[in-house]
Design a protein around this motif. Structure first.
Motif, PDB file in Angstrom:
ATOM      1  N   VAL A 183       6.092  -2.604  -7.511  1.00 58.27           N
ATOM      2  CA  VAL A 183       4.961  -1.786  -7.932  1.00 58.27           C
ATOM      3  C   VAL A 183       3.754  -2.703  -8.561  1.00 58.27           C
ATOM      4  O   VAL A 183       2.801  -2.196  -7.966  1.00 58.27           O
ATOM      5  N   SER A 184       3.982  -3.490  -9.421  1.00 59.55           N
ATOM      6  CA  SER A 184       2.747  -4.141  -9.845  1.00 59.55           C
ATOM      7  C   SER A 184       1.965  -4.990  -8.937  1.00 59.55           C
ATOM      8  O   SER A 184       0.906  -4.841  -9.106  1.00 59.55           O
ATOM      9  N   VAL A 230      11.242   3.592  -3.992  1.00 57.98           N
ATOM     10  CA  VAL A 230      10.106   3.054  -4.476  1.00 57.98           C
ATOM     11  C   VAL A 230       9.134   2.335  -3.323  1.00 57.98           C
ATOM     12  O   VAL A 230       7.773   2.451  -3.539  1.00 57.98           O
ATOM     13  N   VAL A 255       5.275   3.764  -2.836  1.00 52.97           N
ATOM     14  CA  VAL A 255       4.187   2.617  -3.114  1.00 52.97           C
ATOM     15  C   VAL A 255       3.341   2.638  -1.942  1.00 52.97           C
ATOM     16  O   VAL A 255       2.124   2.757  -1.941  1.00 52.97           O
ATOM     17  N   CYS A 293       5.932  -7.333  -0.438  1.00 51.30           N
ATOM     18  CA  CYS A 293       6.857  -5.911   0.102  1.00 51.30           C
ATOM     19  C   CYS A 293       7.464  -6.138   1.239  1.00 51.30           C
ATOM     20  O   CYS A 293       8.455  -5.630   1.603  1.00 51.30           O
TER      21      CYS A 293
END
Length: 423
Positions: free
Chosen positions: A13-14, A142, A146, A404
């Motif tokens: 996420v970050s 997640v 994203v 990712c």
């Protein structure tokens, strides 16, 4: 292991949010988080986890370190005769020992090395922490969320530029392509769970979320991106459909092989047609149109590149030598071009080899996995998309996209061999 799992989610996420927002230290933060997650996973891994990692990466653990080794070699003094011609020219003018690091900028290449190690660390951590199916599902949610948000930002930028003024187009395009595959996997997850007597309401809610994410991502990649990026995404979708058809129809090995060969031949024909549409170096035939002066500078730069390149991560620094306008910056038109210019033929060959080996491993893992095949199938589709997209745009040079994709591949590898209810 729970702490490593939490850190893994934070890193996904970050890294994406910070880079989309244009924060400069996003890559450094993601690297530190990857190191922390690796430390946490290593300290809590038991023999069962190690055995699972060995089985999941049996496709060739050695290839994981090929790219970091290529980058590290550029930091070691080597004979300048094997390096980029600019170093030999500098030696002829300045004199000195005929030895030195290949890279044009040690700091930039060191950053590239740390990023490569972070990506490998996240892949390994993901393999370990998502053995459990429920954890794998949450990581999939997640990742798909994203990527869908990134695609939505690109959609809003194109439709309402006053609302979203500026976005990193290359990064959001790449994440949109990955998001399309991941959200299609979420839809398959919902369908599989509904068939196995899970809560119909919950399965419908999950499927609806996946459908919305897939539509948002499809609008971004097919409607607001280049033709070649759209074709790369189409390859990934076709691969997922191919795996689904083989599994659902329970085709014999002979029929499955014939269908796979037909799909491979079709993809080869499409790629051949795309590459023949333009002239010039092969690495530049799928990139968007550019000015004649910029194209000429890039062609000179690629023509001078040797086996070891000019240093990973130093494309812009070396590009200043070839750019006629002293104030301009020569940006990489695609990830493959940057890899070739920075790491030479060896680095480009290593990148393609890693991608193809992972693709084949995930493809066969998906065919053997059963009702959880959507995990390795989506990962295989993402790898195929990334491989083609690397020749069409520079999005995969972004740390967020690299990290990712590493997590996606780790998820697919882990679930290609996982046992139901493993801990």
């Amino acid at each position: 292991m729970s702490f490593a799992y939490f850190i893994l989610i934070v890193s996904i996420v970050s890294a994406s949010a910070l880079e989309i927002a244009g924060v400069k230290f996003g890559a450094q933060l993601a690297t530190m988080v990857a190191a922390l997650s690796l430390l946490a996973a290593a300290s809590s891994t038991r023999k069962a986890g190690y055995d699972h990692y060995v089985r999941a990466t049996s496709w060739g653990r050695w290839i994981l370190i090929a790219i970091p080794l290529c980058i590290a070699a550029q930091l070691v003094p080597l004979p300048l005769s094997s390096a980029h011609p600019i170093w030999a020219s500098a030696h002829d003018v300045l004199g000195g020992l005929p030895l030195g690091p290949i890279t044009a900028d040690i700091g930039l290449t060191l950053n590239a090395l740390l990023l490569a190690l972070a990506a490998i660390s996240l892949l390994g951590v993901t393999v370990l922490v998502v053995r459990n199916r429920s954890r794998a599902q949450l990581i999939l949610f997640v990742l798909s969320g994203v990527a869908a948000v990134a695609a939505l930002i690109l959609d809003l930028h194109r439709l309402l530029p006053a609302l979203v003024a500026d976005v990193p187009h290359d990064l959001t395009t790449t994440l949109a392509g990955l998001g399309l595959m991941l959200n299609l996997a979420v839809i398959q997850l919902a369908a599989e769970r509904a068939e196995t007597h899970h809560s119909v309401l919950r399965s419908a809610a999950i499927g609806l979320c996946g459908l919305v994410g897939a539509l948002v991502s499809a609008a971004a990649i097919f409607g607001f991106s280049g033709t070649n990026s759209a074709i790369a995404a189409a390859f990934g979708v076709v691969l997922m459909l191919l795996i689904l058809v083989i599994r659902r129809l329970d085709l014999s090995p002979l029929a499955a092989s014939a269908l796979s060969v037909a799909a491979l031949v079709g993809a080869a024909i499409v790629l051949t047609f795309l590459f023949e549409q333009s002239s010039g170096p092969v690495l530049m035939r799928l990139v968007p149109e550019m000015g004649a002066e910029t194209k000429a500078a890039l062609e000179r730069m690629l023509a001078d590149t040797r086996w070891f390149g000019a240093g990973a991560g130093t494309f812009a620094a070396v590009g200043r030598i070839y750019q006629s306008d002293a104030g301009a910056v020569l940006n990489a038109p695609s990830a493959a071009t940057a890899v070739f210019a920075g790491m030479g033929w060896i680095g480009l060959a290593a990148m393609i080899a890693v991608s193809l080996i992972a693709l084949v491993r995930l493809f066969f893992g998906a065919l053997q996995r059963g009702r959880d095949s959507f995990f390795p199938a989506a990962a295989a589709a993402c790898v195929l998309f990334a491989l083609v997209q690397s020749f069409a745009g520079p999005g995969l040079l972004r740390p967020a996209a690299i990290l990712c994709l590493s997590v996606i591949v780790g998820l697919g590898l882990s679930q290609s061999v996982s046992q139901s209810g493993s801990r």
